[in-house]
Design a protein around this motif. Structure first.
Motif, short mmCIF file in Angstrom:
data_model
loop_
_atom_site.label_atom_id
_atom_site.label_comp_id
_atom_site.label_asym_id
_atom_site.label_seq_id
_atom_site.Cartn_x
_atom_site.Cartn_y
_atom_site.Cartn_z
N PRO A 148 14.12 27.10 7.06
CA PRO A 148 13.41 25.93 7.62
C PRO A 148 13.85 25.65 9.05
N THR A 149 12.89 25.30 9.89
CA THR A 149 13.25 24.92 11.25
C THR A 149 14.11 23.67 11.21
N SER A 150 15.00 23.57 12.16
CA SER A 150 15.94 22.45 12.15
C SER A 150 15.22 21.11 12.28
N SER A 151 14.13 21.07 13.03
CA SER A 151 13.44 19.79 13.25
C SER A 151 12.74 19.32 11.98
N THR A 152 11.98 20.19 11.32
CA THR A 152 11.27 19.75 10.11
C THR A 152 12.21 19.58 8.94
N GLY A 163 7.10 3.87 6.47
CA GLY A 163 6.58 2.54 6.75
C GLY A 163 5.42 2.19 5.83
N ILE A 164 5.35 0.94 5.36
CA ILE A 164 4.27 0.49 4.49
C ILE A 164 3.59 -0.71 5.14
N ALA A 165 2.29 -0.57 5.37
CA ALA A 165 1.54 -1.68 5.97
C ALA A 165 1.31 -2.77 4.92
N ASN A 166 1.55 -4.03 5.30
CA ASN A 166 1.34 -5.18 4.42
C ASN A 166 1.99 -4.96 3.05
N PRO A 167 3.30 -4.94 2.99
CA PRO A 167 3.98 -4.70 1.70
C PRO A 167 3.45 -5.63 0.62
N GLY A 168 3.17 -5.09 -0.52
CA GLY A 168 2.70 -5.85 -1.68
C GLY A 168 1.20 -6.00 -1.74
N THR A 169 0.48 -5.69 -0.66
CA THR A 169 -0.97 -5.88 -0.66
C THR A 169 -1.72 -4.59 -0.40
N SER A 170 -1.05 -3.59 0.29
CA SER A 170 -1.76 -2.35 0.65
C SER A 170 -1.41 -1.27 -0.36
N SER A 171 -2.28 -1.11 -1.35
CA SER A 171 -2.02 -0.12 -2.39
C SER A 171 -2.09 1.30 -1.86
N SER A 172 -2.92 1.53 -0.83
CA SER A 172 -3.07 2.90 -0.32
C SER A 172 -1.78 3.39 0.32
N THR A 173 -1.18 2.57 1.13
CA THR A 173 0.06 3.00 1.76
C THR A 173 1.19 3.06 0.76
N GLN A 174 1.21 2.17 -0.23
CA GLN A 174 2.26 2.24 -1.24
C GLN A 174 2.16 3.53 -2.04
N SER A 175 0.94 3.92 -2.39
CA SER A 175 0.76 5.15 -3.17
C SER A 175 1.12 6.37 -2.37
N ALA A 176 0.71 6.38 -1.09
CA ALA A 176 0.95 7.56 -0.26
C ALA A 176 2.41 7.72 0.12
N GLN A 177 3.08 6.62 0.35
CA GLN A 177 4.44 6.70 0.87
C GLN A 177 5.50 6.60 -0.23
N LEU A 178 5.21 5.89 -1.31
CA LEU A 178 6.21 5.70 -2.34
C LEU A 178 5.97 6.56 -3.57
N GLY A 179 4.75 6.96 -3.78
CA GLY A 179 4.46 7.79 -4.94
C GLY A 179 4.79 9.25 -4.67
N SER A 180 4.30 10.10 -5.56
CA SER A 180 4.53 11.53 -5.42
C SER A 180 3.80 12.05 -4.18
N HIS A 181 4.53 12.76 -3.31
CA HIS A 181 3.92 13.29 -2.10
C HIS A 181 4.74 14.48 -1.62
N SER A 182 4.24 15.21 -0.66
CA SER A 182 4.91 16.42 -0.16
C SER A 182 5.10 16.35 1.34
N HIS A 183 6.01 17.18 1.82
CA HIS A 183 6.25 17.29 3.26
C HIS A 183 6.08 18.75 3.67
N ARG A 184 5.50 18.95 4.79
CA ARG A 184 5.33 20.30 5.32
C ARG A 184 6.63 20.73 6.01
N ILE A 185 7.11 21.92 5.65
CA ILE A 185 8.33 22.46 6.24
C ILE A 185 7.98 23.75 6.99
N ASN A 186 8.28 23.79 8.25
CA ASN A 186 8.09 25.02 9.03
C ASN A 186 9.33 25.91 8.90
N THR A 187 9.12 27.20 9.05
CA THR A 187 10.23 28.14 8.96
C THR A 187 10.36 28.95 10.25
#
Length: 353
Positions: A148-152, A163-187
């Protein structure tokens, strides 16, 4: 003379000088002893001839045979020309036999020499170690696996926040940021960053008879807005175990900065070293850089190590070493001035065409 009974006497009586009637003693010489005494000079000559023949078996034989014949002829007091000629022909025949034997032995020794040379030269490097069959690399090339590249890696695998926009009210950001998700890793290719004006040394133990006429190294790609070098030197050292493991420079490249590509690639540099090396010889490939203004040194392909040095006093203590504060390749490096890097090994190779 004969005895009164007409027998032949089997021993002689010798009188003393001045008194022939007085018997001084009886010689204990019988017929066999007398014949042995007569043969004595000839036996001595043959013995000398045999010793002379053996001593001249592999050199100066013609002169030895001539001396043998002279000794034999001088010792023979009876016998005709036929006997002498026969002896001469016999000895000349021996000379031809020894010449044939010498030729056969020399041929066998040459065959042994050829076999020995083939045993130490006919070694082919496996393709997973290096693509060229005559390369001797610092480690197998297939171990240069992407990492993996050192930066990624630090940004996406290490500790980080979302970051979560409008904590407690924005379900989309809560799902995307707190739920199951992946990160792209460069090599990228594993590399290390050389130090400014630090002479890096990578040791290789030769495993075949060879004269090194190629030195190879893999560099990483250029990075940053400014990626220039004031100089880049490559060199080859041979370790002298008879001089406290001093490193002696046998080839220096000159400045190679203008040969560098902006891309990662393998370089093969022609070496003019003339030293014939044998299995067990220890060599070191050297590289030295000084970056330009606002630039960094060019990365070199390498694999990480666990950071543990060799126990005991054997040389070297690690495969990677360095000497700081260098502006050119020194002609000799005392082993005591070398420092070791236990955390990585650069990929380099020495080769013959």
């Amino acid at each position: 003379m004969t005895a009164p009974n007409h027998d032949t006497p089997d021993r002689a009586y010798v009188g003393t000088v001045g008194n022939p009637q007085h018997v001084a003693g009886i010689q204990s010489w019988d017929e066999a002893s007398i014949r042995a005494a007569q043969r004595g000079p000839i036996v001595s000559a043959y013995t000398g001839a045999r010793n002379n023949l053996l001593s001249n078996l592999f050199g100066g034989f013609a002169g030895g045979v001539a001396q043998v014949i002279t000794n034999i002829v001088g010792a023979i007091t009876q016998g005709g020309a036929t006997t002498i000629i026969g002896l001469a022909e016999y000895m000349l025949g021996l000379e031809r036999q020894v010449e044939d034997t010498t030729t056969a032995v020399e041929g066998a020794l040459q065959d042994i020499s050829d076999i020995t040379e083939n045993m130490v030269t006919e070694v082919t490097t496996p393709i997973f170690d290096s693509l060229h069959g005559n390369d001797i690399p610092s480690f197998p090339r297939v171990l240069l696996q992407p990492v993996p590249t050192s930066s990624t890696a630090s940004g996406n695998l290490g500790g980080h926040t979302h970051g979560i926009a409008n904590p407690g009210t924005s379900s989309s950001t809560q799902s995307a940021q707190l739920g199951s998700h992946s990160h792209r890793i460069n090599t990228e290719m594993p590399t290390y960053l050389p130090g400014n004006q630090v002479l890096d040394l990578t040791f290789i133990r030769v495993d075949r008879k060879m004269t090194i006429d190629r030195v190879k190294m893999i560099t990483g790609r250029a990075s940053g807005w400014f990626s220039t070098l004031d100089y880049w030197y490559i060199g080859l050292y041979v370790v002298d175990p008879t001089n406290n493991n001093q490193l002696d420079l046998v080839w220096a490249s000159g400045d190679l900065k203008n040969t560098l590509s902006s891309q990662a690639m393998e370089y093969s540099f022609a070496s003019t070293a003339t030293e014939e090396l044998l299995p067990g010889h220890l060599v070191a490939v050297a590289q030295l850089q000084r970056p330009g203004a606002l630039s960094a040194c060019r990365r070199i392909a390498a694999v990480p190590q666990v950071g543990i040095g060799q126990s005991g006093g054997e040389f070297p203590l690690a495969q990677a070493a360095y000497v700081t504060g260098q502006t050119s390749l020194p002609t000799a490096i005392p082993s005591g001035s070398i420092q070791y890097n236990y955390t990585m090994i650069p990929w380099v190779a020495v080769s013959s065409s």
